[in-house]
Design an enzyme around this catalytic site. Sequence first.
Site, mmCIF file in Angstrom:
data_model
loop_
_atom_site.group_PDB
_atom_site.id
_atom_site.type_symbol
_atom_site.label_atom_id
_atom_site.label_comp_id
_atom_site.label_asym_id
_atom_site.label_seq_id
_atom_site.Cartn_x
_atom_site.Cartn_y
_atom_site.Cartn_z
ATOM 1 C CB SER A 16 0.773 4.585 -0.011
ATOM 2 O OG SER A 16 -0.371 4.768 0.973
ATOM 3 C CE LYS A 27 1.023 1.098 2.943
ATOM 4 N NZ LYS A 27 0.772 2.047 1.873
#
Length: 819
Positions: A687, A730
Amino acid sequence: MFKFGKNNEKGVEELIIPLLPLRDVVVFPHMIVPLFVGREKSIDALESAMRHEKGIFLAAQKSAQSDEPEEDDIYRVGTVGAIIQLLRLPDGTVKVLVEGRTRGRIKRYVPNADFYLVDVEELGDIDDAVTVRAEALMRSVTETFEKYSKLNKKIHAEVAITVSSIDSPSKLADVLASHLNVKLENKQKILEIVDVTSRLEAIYEAMLSEIEILEVEEKIKGRVRKQMEKTQKDYYLNEQMRAIQKEMGEKDDFRNEIEELEKRIKKKKLSEEATKKVKHEVKKLKMMAPMSAEATVVRNYIDWILDMPWSEKTENKHSFKESEAILEEDHYGLKKVKERILEYLAVQVLVKKNKGPILCLVGPPGVGKTSVAKSVARATDRKFVRFSLGGVRDEAEIRGHRRTYIGAMPGKIIQMLKKAGSNNPVICLDEVDKLSSDYRGDPSSALLEVLDPEQNFAFNDNYLEVDYDLSEVMFITTANVLETIPAPLRDRMEVVRLAGYTEQEKLNIAKRFLVAKEMEANGLTEENVSFSDGALLAMIRQYTRESGVRNLEREIASVCRKVAREIVTEGGNGRLGITSKSLQKYLGVPKFRHGEVEGKDAVGMAIGLAWTEVGGELLIIETSLMRGKGEPSFTGKLGEVMQESAKAALTYVRTRADSLGLPKDFYEGTDIHVHVPEGAIPKDGPSAGIAIAVSIASAFLKSKVRGDLAMTGEITLRGRVLPVGGIKEKLLAAHRGNLKTVIIPKDNEKDMVDIPRNVLKALEIVFVENVDEVLKVALLPGDDMKENVTDEKKGLAGTKEVHVNTKKEHGVLDTPHVH
């Protein structure tokens, strides 16, 4: 038939006498022994000896089973004996009394049809004189024989007296040998020893060995005798007690216990299989001694069966609205979990029998996974039991031990049901992701049956050995990560994710739950202390950085303890108001900064977003360029997947050199170093791909990256941005870091549904499909970049000139400071 005579040729005197083969007996000189003779040849030999001089040779057979022994079946050394008395019995056999005279050895067998006739050589004793050594041996064997005769009940006391009066070493040895209870082979060996001293030594050794055996036998007999006496005594006393109790109209305790068990069995609503099993065990118990170890094992087993809640259950007395209110009262947020529990309650209203759900609450530490399980039990009016699976390695912890093992017990599932006292409790299996396995089995495999609604209606514990219905139990498991849970076990559970809390949620939780809890724990009341919203927000922002509220609770507890100390030491009766300004007095210097971005605008530095088992985290990615061979290096304890992602990002930048205004050979002679700080912490995953690409592009373009921006997304070689997981965690991390803009993949737009409104309002979310879009948003246009964009040729020359000058003057290209 036999004769004494001299051979005319050699002049040697011969002794030719009949042979009597003996079974299981060795006759020694000076020994008088009765013999029963039944074989025709042996009877003829005796009669012949009686008719002549009554001399006969007595030799033992090697095998007692042989009725017609051959010459090789008879020992060559025997005893020359004399017949004292011969008596014929009515059955045709003969009883004869013989006395051994001297040792002899068969020289040869003389041909004879009726019986064995042998030529015997008499063997005289060697060293028969009474020497000092012989005297010492005689004393030793005499004393030892006295001890031996006391242990061996077959030897009369008179024999020991007779032995003590013998003066001849040879005679003493032969008399003692005749009374030894040793094997025929050992007696024969003693008989064949001609040297008297050696014979006495052999007899001494044999007696010592026999004494040792007899002493062990005596110990064993004594132990058995005591045990038998105790058993007989116990039996006698028990019978007396029963007789007395019968006279007094009382019943014995053991029978009372069995009757009590039978009454319990009748009252208890057991399954058909359990009823059959427990009745069989009671029947076995009746036939056992009350104090035996086996009776205790059977009794414990019956107690476990009867103590289990086979049909006992708790009814939900709360209405649907009341249950919903309890869930809201106990926890702030956790919308998904509450919805799932309320769905279950709604179905239960419509369906009489509903299988208990099997939920797996996954989330970072401190978000309330275990406490929400307690709240579910309260809302559904069920009993609550908890079992931590962290570090469990033995399968028997789940399934139990078989009753063949000493100290066997049922597994934890059965134990928790007994503890709950109902067959429909809420069972919380904590830390299911931390199960282990070793040579004792795999507990996660044992849980497959427990957590499968299609199988757990017939759960079989190794100890109970009967099926138990777990279908009405509500299982709630908790975990920090799903990756460590085996796939078959994960497939059997309904996963509900619990993300970290936002600032507003933490503030509400602190106001509604944590402050009151810690004030009570530290003996404070609202009259002593109060916390302002500003103080709680300051704690959240400056003293904690977490997904849950565990550390926040610790900080509140720390303030409460210090306030309690002030009240005790200073005797203050007033009310202390904790504000954001006075907070530093109690908690010290702030641990974290709030109101500032994690990094300023800088060249070669980008902010990525990572997901960990404790929630979302900000990830700083740094890139530096230096003179070298054009080789890339990646540091910061990066995993294999993350290194591959970094290589893909570098390849993308190289392939897009023209459009970025970079020369084709821009990377030649320049080493690229990508580093992710906090090098002791392992990092992995794809990611961070777009963040690495932005960091590398910024370093080569010498263009700054926005310091108030974070990004996440997987990169491909063609520059596509692929979706990633953990978007909610996140974004919460970006919100905690006070960032303004977040770049995420276009395909993750669907995940915005789960994001709290206040987070969406505070952050500018940019959805991208390729890296070109990322660079437009992330990079700040500088003078060098403008020159490269407007005049590619001029930019190429300028770039080359910087590289050349840097190599000559400094040797290292420190990208962030080159302008």
